[in-house]
Write an enzyme that holds these catalytic residues in place. Structure first.
Site, PDB file in Angstrom:
ATOM      1  N   SER A   9       0.854  -1.188   0.000  1.00 17.36           N
ATOM      2  CA  SER A   9       0.000   0.000   0.000  1.00 17.36           C
ATOM      3  C   SER A   9       0.885   1.231   0.000  1.00 17.36           C
ATOM      4  O   SER A   9       1.595   1.506   0.972  1.00 17.36           O
ATOM      5  CB  SER A   9      -0.887   0.002   1.248  1.00 17.36           C
ATOM      6  OG  SER A   9      -1.406   1.297   1.431  1.00 17.36           O
ATOM      7  N   HIS A  34      -1.124  -1.274  -4.332  1.00 25.00           N
ATOM      8  CA  HIS A  34      -2.412  -0.959  -3.729  1.00 25.00           C
ATOM      9  C   HIS A  34      -2.473   0.559  -3.507  1.00 25.00           C
ATOM     10  O   HIS A  34      -1.627   1.132  -2.819  1.00 25.00           O
ATOM     11  CB  HIS A  34      -2.532  -1.711  -2.405  1.00 25.00           C
ATOM     12  CG  HIS A  34      -3.845  -1.544  -1.709  1.00 25.00           C
ATOM     13  ND1 HIS A  34      -4.961  -2.299  -2.012  1.00 25.00           N
ATOM     14  CD2 HIS A  34      -4.221  -0.705  -0.706  1.00 25.00           C
ATOM     15  CE1 HIS A  34      -5.964  -1.945  -1.217  1.00 25.00           C
ATOM     16  NE2 HIS A  34      -5.551  -0.983  -0.419  1.00 25.00           N
ATOM     17  N   ASP A  36      -4.659   3.663  -2.134  1.00 26.73           N
ATOM     18  CA  ASP A  36      -5.780   3.990  -1.244  1.00 26.73           C
ATOM     19  C   ASP A  36      -6.350   5.360  -1.561  1.00 26.73           C
ATOM     20  O   ASP A  36      -5.695   6.389  -1.363  1.00 26.73           O
ATOM     21  CB  ASP A  36      -5.304   3.951   0.211  1.00 26.73           C
ATOM     22  CG  ASP A  36      -5.092   2.523   0.688  1.00 26.73           C
ATOM     23  OD1 ASP A  36      -6.047   1.737   0.599  1.00 26.73           O
ATOM     24  OD2 ASP A  36      -3.978   2.203   1.132  1.00 26.73           O
ATOM     25  N   MET A  38      -9.123   8.039  -0.584  1.00 28.13           N
ATOM     26  CA  MET A  38     -10.021   8.403   0.524  1.00 28.13           C
ATOM     27  C   MET A  38     -10.572   9.804   0.274  1.00 28.13           C
ATOM     28  O   MET A  38      -9.817  10.705  -0.115  1.00 28.13           O
ATOM     29  CB  MET A  38      -9.258   8.398   1.845  1.00 28.13           C
ATOM     30  CG  MET A  38      -8.551   7.090   2.142  1.00 28.13           C
ATOM     31  SD  MET A  38      -7.870   7.111   3.806  1.00 28.13           S
ATOM     32  CE  MET A  38      -6.854   5.624   3.784  1.00 28.13           C
ATOM     33  N   HIS A  70      -8.224   1.067  -4.258  1.00 27.01           N
ATOM     34  CA  HIS A  70      -9.142   0.829  -3.145  1.00 27.01           C
ATOM     35  C   HIS A  70      -9.911   2.118  -2.885  1.00 27.01           C
ATOM     36  O   HIS A  70      -9.381   3.065  -2.312  1.00 27.01           O
ATOM     37  CB  HIS A  70      -8.332   0.382  -1.914  1.00 27.01           C
ATOM     38  CG  HIS A  70      -9.156   0.134  -0.704  1.00 27.01           C
ATOM     39  ND1 HIS A  70      -8.616  -0.017   0.551  1.00 27.01           N
ATOM     40  CD2 HIS A  70     -10.504   0.009  -0.546  1.00 27.01           C
ATOM     41  CE1 HIS A  70      -9.584  -0.225   1.431  1.00 27.01           C
ATOM     42  NE2 HIS A  70     -10.744  -0.195   0.793  1.00 27.01           N
ATOM     43  N   MET A  72     -12.143   4.222  -1.088  1.00 29.40           N
ATOM     44  CA  MET A  72     -12.851   4.503   0.173  1.00 29.40           C
ATOM     45  C   MET A  72     -13.588   5.823   0.013  1.00 29.40           C
ATOM     46  O   MET A  72     -13.237   6.844   0.614  1.00 29.40           O
ATOM     47  CB  MET A  72     -11.834   4.531   1.327  1.00 29.40           C
ATOM     48  CG  MET A  72     -11.357   3.127   1.697  1.00 29.40           C
ATOM     49  SD  MET A  72      -9.832   3.173   2.655  1.00 29.40           S
ATOM     50  CE  MET A  72      -8.641   3.268   1.340  1.00 29.40           C
ATOM     51  N   MET A 141     -11.772  -6.158   4.827  1.00 29.27           N
ATOM     52  CA  MET A 141     -10.961  -5.209   5.609  1.00 29.27           C
ATOM     53  C   MET A 141     -10.623  -5.816   6.967  1.00 29.27           C
ATOM     54  O   MET A 141     -11.485  -6.384   7.628  1.00 29.27           O
ATOM     55  CB  MET A 141     -11.713  -3.897   5.816  1.00 29.27           C
ATOM     56  CG  MET A 141     -11.849  -3.017   4.583  1.00 29.27           C
ATOM     57  SD  MET A 141     -10.287  -2.579   3.795  1.00 29.27           S
ATOM     58  CE  MET A 141      -9.462  -1.637   5.082  1.00 29.27           C
ATOM     59  N   ASP A 175      -6.661  -6.430   4.026  1.00 24.67           N
ATOM     60  CA  ASP A 175      -6.029  -5.108   4.048  1.00 24.67           C
ATOM     61  C   ASP A 175      -6.142  -4.506   5.443  1.00 24.67           C
ATOM     62  O   ASP A 175      -7.249  -4.306   5.944  1.00 24.67           O
ATOM     63  CB  ASP A 175      -6.752  -4.225   3.005  1.00 24.67           C
ATOM     64  CG  ASP A 175      -6.205  -2.806   2.938  1.00 24.67           C
ATOM     65  OD1 ASP A 175      -5.141  -2.538   3.524  1.00 24.67           O
ATOM     66  OD2 ASP A 175      -6.857  -1.977   2.277  1.00 24.67           O
TER      67      ASP A 175
HETATM   68  C1  DX5 Z   1      -6.549   1.541   5.422  1.00 22.29           C
HETATM   69  C2  DX5 Z   1      -6.029   1.285   4.022  1.00 22.29           C
HETATM   70  C3  DX5 Z   1      -4.905   0.332   3.988  1.00 22.29           C
HETATM   71  C4  DX5 Z   1      -3.655   0.787   4.695  1.00 22.29           C
HETATM   72  C5  DX5 Z   1      -2.881  -0.427   5.083  1.00 22.29           C
HETATM   73  O1  DX5 Z   1      -7.755   2.206   5.349  1.00 22.29           O
HETATM   74  O2  DX5 Z   1      -7.069   0.748   3.228  1.00 22.29           O
HETATM   75  O3  DX5 Z   1      -4.596  -0.051   2.650  1.00 22.29           O
HETATM   76  O4  DX5 Z   1      -2.855   1.628   3.939  1.00 22.29           O
HETATM   77  O5  DX5 Z   1      -1.802  -0.014   5.847  1.00 22.29           O
HETATM   78  P1  DX5 Z   1      -1.168  -0.947   6.951  1.00 22.29           P
HETATM   79  O6  DX5 Z   1      -0.647  -2.150   6.266  1.00 22.29           O
HETATM   80  O7  DX5 Z   1      -0.107  -0.081   7.525  1.00 22.29           O
HETATM   81  O8  DX5 Z   1      -2.249  -1.280   7.944  1.00 22.29           O
HETATM   82 ZN    ZN Z   2      -6.490  -0.169   1.294  1.00 23.52          ZN
END
Ligand code: DX5
Ligand code: ZN
Length: 223
Positions: A9, A34, A36, A38, A70, A72, A141, A175
């Site tokens: 990620s 990956h 993320d 948000m 991903h 969110m 998750m 994840d």
């Molecule tokens: C959290 C994200 C993850 C996060 C994982 O909301 O979706 O992808 O970056 O990070 P670690 O591996 O540090 O928990």
């Molecule tokens: Zn993620």
């Protein structure tokens, strides 16, 4: 069970040097990257949008790296075309963020991407059972989405087990909080796509960390 895929990620990387961070992860043996996304609404944090993904894609040609996006975000329907254009390979929306899951999956496929559906820790696995025939991946998750560096929630593993026993060929991603210390729980439950932010980026040797995650998934497959 489908093959192991390790997806660092990039949220845990240095955002001032995204190109070199992504390339470093590819050199270290990642299968996917990956990403993320948000929106500060679906989750209480803001990260990046399609323009940044476009820039990373400019630096890492399609075919040489797989972008696992991903999402969110609320209203995941809104960003499908932008992310397809930006060079996303897989668009993973949250089950909780939309009502019309099937139309969204169709839209993602029509845009030329794989479709994934993510479930938060409190959403049961059964929510996605009927959608699986249309989906390319389910993301279970293992933390509340929103931030990297949280503690792995082992109590989400029965959902992975449930999905794996019903759908032996499905890509099942986990994840949140995955590292050398927690991978065995996820691998034993049947997860084959492993996201790791902190666990890879902050490891002394990321290449070794990626190899160890892969070995744990492969070991489970031999059982
Ligand atoms: C959290 C994200 C993850 C996060 C994982 O909301 O979706 O992808 O970056 O990070 P670690 O591996 O540090 O928990
Ligand atoms: Zn993620």
């Amino acid at each position: 069970m489908p093959e192991a895929k390790i997806a660092p990620s990039i949220l845990a990387g240095d955002f001032a040097n995204l190109e070199s961070e992504c390339k470093r992860m590819m050199r270290c043996g990642s299968d996917w990257l990956h990403i993320d996304i948000m929106d500060g609404h679906f989750v209480p944090n803001l990260t990046i949008g399609a323009p940044v993904v476009t820039c990373i894609r400019g630096a890492l040609p399609k075919g040489e790296s797989f972008f696992d996006c991903h999402m969110m975000v609320s209203e995941p329907e809104r960003w499908v075309d932008d992310f397809a254009k930006a060079g996303g390979d897989l668009y993973c929306f949250h089950y909780e963020a939309t009502e019309d899951h099937e139309s969204l999956i169709d839209k993602i496929h029509a845009a030329g991407m794989r479709a994934g559906c993510a479930i938060k820790p409190k959403t049961p696995a059964s929510a996605v059972f009927d959608l699986v025939p249309k989906l390319d991946m389910v993301l279970v998750m293992t933390v509340e989405p929103g931030f990297g560096g949280q503690k792995f929630m082992k109590d989400c593993m029965p959902k992975v087990e449930e999905l794996r026993s019903k759908f032996p060929d499905l890509d099942i991603e986990v994840d949140g909080g995955l590292s050398n210390d927690t991978i065995d729980f996820a691998a034993d439950a049947g997860a084959n796509v492993i996201v790791a932010g902190t666990g890879v980026f902050k490891a002394k040797d990321p290449q070794e960390a990626i190899a160890a995650l892969r070995a744990a998934v492969n070991k489970r497959q031999l059982k």
